[in-house]
Design an enzyme around this catalytic site. Structure first.
Site, mmCIF file in Angstrom:
data_model
loop_
_atom_site.group_PDB
_atom_site.id
_atom_site.type_symbol
_atom_site.label_atom_id
_atom_site.label_comp_id
_atom_site.label_asym_id
_atom_site.label_seq_id
_atom_site.Cartn_x
_atom_site.Cartn_y
_atom_site.Cartn_z
ATOM 1 N N TYR A 42 -11.049 -1.348 4.655
ATOM 2 C CA TYR A 42 -11.821 -2.383 3.960
ATOM 3 C C TYR A 42 -11.227 -2.578 2.569
ATOM 4 O O TYR A 42 -11.131 -1.637 1.783
ATOM 5 C CB TYR A 42 -13.276 -1.919 3.846
ATOM 6 N N THR B 129 -18.459 -11.552 -1.715
ATOM 7 C CA THR B 129 -17.239 -10.879 -1.277
ATOM 8 C C THR B 129 -16.933 -11.192 0.182
ATOM 9 O O THR B 129 -17.786 -11.658 0.933
ATOM 10 C CB THR B 129 -17.355 -9.346 -1.432
ATOM 11 N N HIS C 151 -25.913 -2.243 -7.171
ATOM 12 C CA HIS C 151 -24.959 -3.136 -6.523
ATOM 13 C C HIS C 151 -25.556 -4.442 -5.996
ATOM 14 O O HIS C 151 -24.827 -5.426 -5.812
ATOM 15 C CB HIS C 151 -24.284 -2.404 -5.356
#
Length: 788
Positions: free
Chosen positions: A591, A604, A475
Site C-alpha cells: 500500500y 487518498t 486520522h
C-alpha cells in the site's frame, strides 16, 4: 478564585436603602473587546464568502459590468436586446409610482447588469472546472508536450491570475469520477498477478468475471447515482467506515505522529518552547479562518488541490459512540487544554480580544508547571479512556460525563483549539545512543504513556522537558499532508520568525496580572476509574508491542536520484520491494498512499506498488542476471510505478472504487465472494511519503541543520511493516519503520537495514554507467510537473 471574580461583570446586594449595584468595568471592557473580536471574525467570514463566491471574477467586476451597460445605453444602444424593457415592465407597482421613468430604467439596467455579471461568473467557473478536469498533462513526457496541453496551460493561468483565497477553488474542482467496473477489475487482476500462483490467479480471474457479469453492474449503477448526487462518492463512506466505525483503539492503529527538527532544538526551556509553538499554531489558525493561506497546489504547477480538510483542523474532537464515533467541530475556541503531571488545565490564549504574546503564554505555561497541587482521584489516568476500545469509552462518557462538573471539564478539553501535553521526559537524538533515542522518541509520540495524550483531539502537541516537541494526530478528519503543512509552518514560525532570547525564553513583555490558568475539576467515580485502568491495560499491551525504528539515510538523496532521470518516489518504492523480498523471501500486497485532492473533497487512493515489473526487477537482481538487463527492468518498473501513481491521482485507482462497491453491497444486503476476499487481503507493507510542501520557509542551504524528521504510523498488519519516509533537501531521506514484537517474522531494525542496503545496491547498479542511463530516451522519468 481570582479568575472567577474577574469573570463577573456586575454584582448587586439588597440593603435597607435599596439595591447596591457594583459594576466591574474591567470585566465589562473585556466582554466588549471579546464581542468586537467575534464581530470582526463574522464580517471577515462574510467578506470571504463574497470573494470566493465570485471567483475567478472579483466583486469589483460587477461595477465594471454596470458601467459598461450604462455607457452603451447612454449611446442609445440596447445591449440587453429588449430584456431591460421587459424587467422594467415587471417591476413592482410601488416602484412604478415612486420612481420616474428614468429611475425605473436605471434600476432595470442595474438588475440586468447584475444578472449578466452572475451569468458570466457561472460561465467562468464552468470553464475553470473544465480546465481542472483535464489530466492528460500528467501522462506526457518532459519535452514532448502536446499543443492541447500548451493551450490548456495558457487558459488555466489566465483564469487563475487573480490571487485566490484558501477555499476559492473549491466549487471549481471537478467531482471524482466513477471508473468503469471493467477497467477497475482489469487493473486489480494485474496488480495481484505477481502475488498469486497460476491456479490462484485463475480462480481470482473467475471470481472477478462472475462478479462483473452478475452483481457488479448492479452495484455500479447505484454508485453512479451517488456520484451524481454527492460531492464525492468516496469520502463520506471512507471517513465513516474506515475510521469512525472502528471499535478498536485509535492509538497506534489510526493516529500518527510528527517529529521536531533532527539536529536542532531551538530552546531547552520547556515553557518557552510551548509558548512559541502554541502561538505559531494559533497564527496558522488565524490564517485558515481568514483564508489567507495560499491554496495547496500540485508541486511546481498552478493546479490547485482541495482544501476541505483544513476546515476541521482546529476546535475539533472525535467523540465516541456505541456503533460509530462522531466528529464534532466548533466555530471558534479561545483556549487550549493542557495536561501536566496528571492534571488538566484550561489555558485562555485570548485576553480582551487579543492573542496573548508568546512570552505571556510561556508565563502561563510556567505557572501550570509550578502548580504543586496533586491530581484529583482518577484524573491522572483519565485520558486512557481515549486510548482503549471505543465502546467502553462511549458508555462511560454517556453515563458519567453528560452533566455536572464532569461535563463542563470534558467540554473544556473537547472544545479546546487543540491539546497540549507537557511531558516530563526528555526526547530527541541525544546522548550516547542517538539512534535508539530516535526510536524511543517515535514511540513516545505514537502512544506516550497511553494516558498522557487526548487521542480524540484533532491533534495534540507534545512539549518535552528538554524543549523537544512533536504532535499526535487523529486520522479521521484529515490525511498526513494537511497536518504536515500545519507542522511545517509551526516549526518554521517558531524557529525563524518568533525566535527566542539569548537565555532561551520567548520574546516580548508579560502582563503579570493575567488570570491563572483554570484547573479543571472532576468527580470521577470508582466505575470510571476501573474502566480507565482496563482501557489502560489494553492500550499498554498495544503500545508495548510496537517496534519503532527511525533512521536518517544520508548516503544520498533525491539529488543523485534525479541525475539518473528516475523519480525519487519510484526509486524508494522499488527499494522497499527489494528490501521486503530479502527480509521475507517473497512479495506482498503493498500500500502506498496517493492523494486524490485534484477532486473536490478528495482524500487518498492506494497505489499498489508491488507490480509485475518491480517483481521482475527484484528477481533478476537477486538471481544475478546481467546488469544491463537489471537496469532495463528497473526502468520498466519505475515507469510502471509512476503510471500507477498518476492513475491513482486522476481517479483511476482500484481500491476506493472496490471499497464503495462493497459498501453498496452491504446496504443492499447481498454478498459478493469477490469483494469479500479483496477487502480482507492484508497490507503487509504499508507505506507513505510525507511531502515537504513549504521548503521556502526553511532555507536549508543557509540553515542545513534545520532538517525535519517527518513522521510515522503504526503497522497496519500484525505480521507486516509500516514505512513512512520524507525526502529532505537533496542529500537525505528519513525513514520511520514500525512492526510488532509479537510477530517473530518482523523486525523493524532488521528491515531498516535491508532498506538502506537495497537503496545503495540499486544506486550502485544504476551508477555503473550513469552516462548511458541519463541519455536513455523513452524510459526516463517524465518531468511533466515542470511544464506549469
Amino acid at each position: 478564585m481570582a479568575e472567577a471574580h474577574q469573570a463577573v461583570a456586575f454584582q448587586f446586594t439588597i440593603t435597607p436603602e435599596g439595591i447596591d449595584l457594583q459594576l466591574s468595568y474591567q470585566a465589562l471592557n473585556q466582554i466588549y473587546l471579546s464581542g468586537v473580536r467575534s464581530w470582526k471574525k463574522r464580517v471577515s467570514r462574510m467578506r470571504n464568502r463574497v470573494i470566493k463566491g465570485v471567483y475567478p471574477a472579483s466583486p469589483s467586476s460587477w461595477l465594471f459590468v454596470v458601467i459598461a451597460i450604462l455607457a452603451t445605453m447612454y449611446m442609445r444602444s440596447d445591449p440587453s436586446m429588449g430584456l431591460i424593457t421587459k424587467i422594467q415592465q415587471h417591476l413592482p407597482l410601488s416602484l412604478h409610482v415612486s420612481l420616474s421613468a428614468q429611475g425605473q430604467t436605471m434600476l432595470s439596467a442595474l438588475v440586468f447588469s447584475t444578472l449578466l455579471w452572475l451569468s458570466l461568473i457561472l460561465a467562468l467557473r464552468f470553464c475553470l472546472k473544465l480546465l481542472l478536469s483535464y489530466h492528460q498533462w500528467m501522462f506526457e513526457q518532459h519535452g514532448r508536450v502536446s499543443n492541447v496541453t500548451k493551450v490548456w496551460v495558457t487558459l488555466l493561468r489566465l483564469l487563475s491570475s487573480r490571487k485566490p483565497l484558501l477555499y476559492s477553488y473549491q466549487t471549481s474542482l471537478p467531482h471524482l469520477p466513477v471508473p468503469p467496473i471493467k477497467d477497475t477489475l482489469s487493473r486489480y487482476l494485474k496488480s495481484v498477478r505477481p502475488l498469486l500462483t497460476d491456479p490462484e490467479f485463475q480462480r481470482m480471474t473467475e471470481l472477478a468475471n462472475h462478479f462483473e457479469t452478475n452483481l457488479g453492474n448492479r452495484l455500479q449503477r447505484y454508485l453512479k447515482l451517488k456520484a451524481l448526487w454527492a460531492t464525492n462518492y468516496v469520502s463520506d463512506w471512507w471517513e465513516e467506515y474506515i475510521y469512525l466505525r472502528s471499535r478498536g483503539p485509535i492509538m497506534v492503529n489510526s493516529n500518527y505522529y510528527g517529529m521536531d527538527f533532527l539536529y536542532v532544538t531551538p530552546t531547552p526551556v520547556q515553557a518557552a518552547r510551548a509558548g512559541n509553538t502554541i502561538t505559531a499554531l494559533l497564527l496558522y489558525r488565524r490564517k485558515v479562518n481568514r483564508e489567507e493561506l495560499k491554496p495547496s497546489r500540485v508541486p511546481g504547477t498552478v493546479i490547485p488541490l482541495c482544501a476541505a480538510q483544513c476546515e476541521r483542523m482546529f476546535n475539533t474532537t472525535r467523540t465516541p459512540g456505541q456503533e460509530t464515533d462522531v466528529l464534532q467541530h466548533w466555530q471558534d475556541s479561545e483556549f487550549v487544554a493542557v495536561y501536566h503531571k496528571g492534571r488538566f488545565f484550561r489555558l485562555w490564549v485570548y485576553l480582551a480580544g487579543r492573542l496573548l504574546s508568546p512570552r505571556e503564554i510561556e508565563y502561563q505555561i510556567q505557572r501550570i508547571m509550578d502548580d504543586p497541587s496533586p491530581p484529583q482521584p482518577g484524573e491522572d489516568k483519565l485520558s486512557a479512556l481515549t486510548a482503549g476500545d471505543r465502546i467502553p469509552w462511549a458508555q462511560m462518557r454517556k453515563q458519567y460525563f453528560s452533566s455536572g462538573i464532569n461535563k463542563r471539564s470534558l467540554d473544556a478539553i473537547e472544545r479546546a483549539a487543540f491539546f497540549v501535553t507537557l511531558d516530563d521526559e526528555e526526547q530527541g537524538m541525544r546522548g550516547e545512543d542517538p539512534a535508539g533515542n530516535l526510536d524511543r522518541y517515535a514511540k513516545s509520540l505514537l502512544h506516550g504513556k497511553c494516558y498522557d495524550r487526548w487521542f480524540d483531539k484533532s491533534f495534540s502537541i507534545v512539549i518535552y522537558k528538554n524543549g523537544k516537541s512533536g504532535l499526535n494526530a487523529e486520522h479521521s478528519w484529515a490525511d498526513a499532508p494537511t497536518v504536515a503543512h500545519l507542522w511545517e509552518y509551526t516549526l518554521a514560525t517558531d524557529a525563524f520568525q518568533l525566535g527566542y532570547t539569548e537565555d532561551g525564553h520567548c520574546k516580548g513583555d508579560v502582563d503579570r496580572s493575567l488570570p491563572l490558568p483554570q484547573r479543571l475539576v472532576w468527580d470521577i467515580p470508582s466505575e470510571v476509574q476501573a474502566q480507565a485502568s482496563s482501557s489502560l491495560a489494553v492500550a499498554q499491551a498495544l503500545a508495548d508491542d510496537v517496534d519503532c525504528h527511525v533512521f536518517p539515510f544520508r548516503e544520498f538523496g533525491k539529488g543523485r536520484i534525479k541525475k539518473l532521470r528516475v523519480s525519487p518516489d519510484a526509486f524508494i518504492q522499488i527499494g522497499l520491494q527489494l528490501a521486503y523480498y530479502r527480509d521475507r523471501g517473497g512479495f506482498c500486497l503493498t500500500y502506498e498512499a496517493s492523494m486524490t485532492r485534484l477532486f473536490r473533497e478528495g482524500r487518498t487512493e492506494t497505489v499498489r506498488s508491488c507490480s509485475s515489473e518491480s517483481s521482475a526487477f527484484v528477481k533478476a537482481l537477486e538471481n544475478g542476471e546481467v546488469e544491463e538487463q537489471c537496469r532495463r527492468l528497473f526502468r520498466l518498473a519505475s515507469e510502471r510505478h509512476q503510471n500507477l501513481y498518476r492513475m491513482a491521482m486522476t481517479g483511476a485507482g482500484i481500491d476506493r472504487h472496490l471499497f464503495c462497491l462493497y459498501v453498496v453491497s452491504k446496504y443492499l444486503g447481498v454478498e459478493s465472494p469477490f469483494l469479500k476476499e479483496v477487502l480482507s487481503e492484508p497490507w503487509r507493507l504499508s507505506t507513505s511519503q510525507t511531502p515537504v510542501q513549504q521548503m521556502e520557509l526553511f532555507d536549508l542551504k543557509n540553515n542545513p541543520e534545520f532538517v525535519s524528521l517527518g513522521g510515522g504510523f503504526g503497522p497496519v498488519a500484525d505480521d507486516g511493516y509500516g514505512v513512512s519516509y520524507i525526502i529532505v533537501g537533496e542529500d537525505m531521506i528519513n525513514f520511520h519503520v514500525s512492526s510488532k514484537y509479537s510477530c517473530s517474522e518482523t523486525d523493524s531494525h532488521r528491515f531498516g537495514a535491508q532498506v538502506s542496503k537495497a537503496l545503495q545496491d540499486i544506486m550502485t547498479l544504476l551508477s555503473v554507467d550513469t552516462k548511458t542511463s541519463t541519455s536513455s530516451k523513452g524510459t526516463a522519468q517524465p518531468q511533466t510537473k515542470k511544464l506549469l
